[in-house]
Write an enzyme that holds these catalytic residues in place. Sequence first.
Site, short mmCIF file in Angstrom:
data_model
loop_
_atom_site.label_atom_id
_atom_site.label_comp_id
_atom_site.label_asym_id
_atom_site.label_seq_id
_atom_site.Cartn_x
_atom_site.Cartn_y
_atom_site.Cartn_z
CB SER A 30 -0.93 0.02 1.21
OG SER A 30 -0.18 0.01 2.40
CG ASP A 322 -4.83 5.28 6.51
OD1 ASP A 322 -3.65 5.11 6.87
OD2 ASP A 322 -5.35 4.66 5.55
CG HIS A 325 -1.51 3.86 4.47
ND1 HIS A 325 -2.69 3.28 4.90
CD2 HIS A 325 -0.77 2.86 3.94
CE1 HIS A 325 -2.65 1.98 4.63
NE2 HIS A 325 -1.50 1.70 4.05
#
Length: 347
Positions: A30, A322, A325
């Site tokens: 990610s 978040d 991240h």
Amino acid sequence: MEIFIVLSILYMQIYTIGAKIPAVIVFGDSSVDAGNNNHLQTVLKSNFRPYGRDFYGGKPTGRFSNGRVPSDFISESFGLRPYVPAYLDPAYNISDFATGVCFASAGTGYDNATSDVLSVIPLWKELEYYKEYQKKLRQHLGNKKANIIISQAVYLTSMGTNDFLENYYTLATRRSQYNITQYQDFLVTIAESFIKELYRLGARKVSLGGLPPMGCLPLERTTSFMRGNGGTCNGDYNKVARLFNWKLSRMVKRLNAKYSGIKIVFSDPYPIFQQIVQKPSSFGFEAAAVACCSTGLFEMGYMCDQYNPFTCSDASKYVFWDSFHPTDKTNRIISQYLFKTVLSKLL
Ligand SMILES: *[C@@H]1O[C@H](CO)[C@@H](O)[C@H](O)[C@H]1NC(C)=O
Ligand SMILES: *[C@@H]1O[C@H](CO)[C@@H](O)[C@H](O)[C@H]1NC(C)=O
Ligand SMILES: *[C@@H]1O[C@H](CO)[C@@H](O)[C@H](O)[C@H]1NC(C)=O
């Protein structure tokens, strides 16, 4: 006249330097996924608001940030498109991918068992997609042109955090098979065969990404807080990240000596990331311990939704978007630092 010639030569040199990298090709999790997970049956997605609210057109692309991820900034620094499109995104085709393509998948890792946790794309499958890409590229441009792209492209890889946080420290299986030292070595072996395979397939310029101070991700701080450690970073996780990075860098040195014509750099985000987290204000941030999205303590993916009243209005004041991240701004700072100190050596 002479000045004109000198200037022209200078210009040409700069131009050639800028034109040297034909494409950026991305593998990982990610930290660099540009939206491949949108096309999978997994709960690990981010193709909805408020994700992407500071991306081009405010579009939630499936990047786990409010804006761009590091590979996007790095592509731009190499003089290419300011973002790298996801291979599985039907809005792009092989002529777009000829200058950059992303095979990354949120939630994946070096270890096959990591990608199984949330049914995302394992590393070996990212490589299979890359082989398919090579075929399409040769069909599209002919062997000669395609081979130039393949050999002169910069290959960016970024993964490993999930192997530790989503897999090793969360599930029992790997912990019963390996102690932490052995598990790190197991992952390094996989990273090494991965680079070897890239080399065999024609890659010559590779950046192997290291781990961030993963004990300082807001989610880990929250967990640390619940264990009574006052919301500080998880020092054990950070130590594991530093040791793992050291092992990766040693492996990179070895491979550079072993394979002729290859240039591998180790892109270590840890030191700059650590500085940002320790002294956010000197980089213009106001918060590093909690994220922008929702309460900032534990939400990511579907838990980070656009109707949550706690979500911050200006993400550029936050190190994290978040609980897992970084924001666009953090990604930009880290990418520019890595480009200046390490990646420009691939030019
Ligand atoms: C790719 O898409 C563009 C625009 O959508 C189109 O013009 C082009 O012909 C396509 N190329 C290939 C190889 O399909
Ligand atoms: C991961 O799975 C693939 C596909 O089944 C297999 O080829 C590969 O050897 C596995 N990797 C490891 C390290 O077990
Ligand atoms: C892991 O196991 C190996 C082999 O038994 C041992 O040498 C090493 O000290 C262990 N490391 C840790 C951190 O327990």
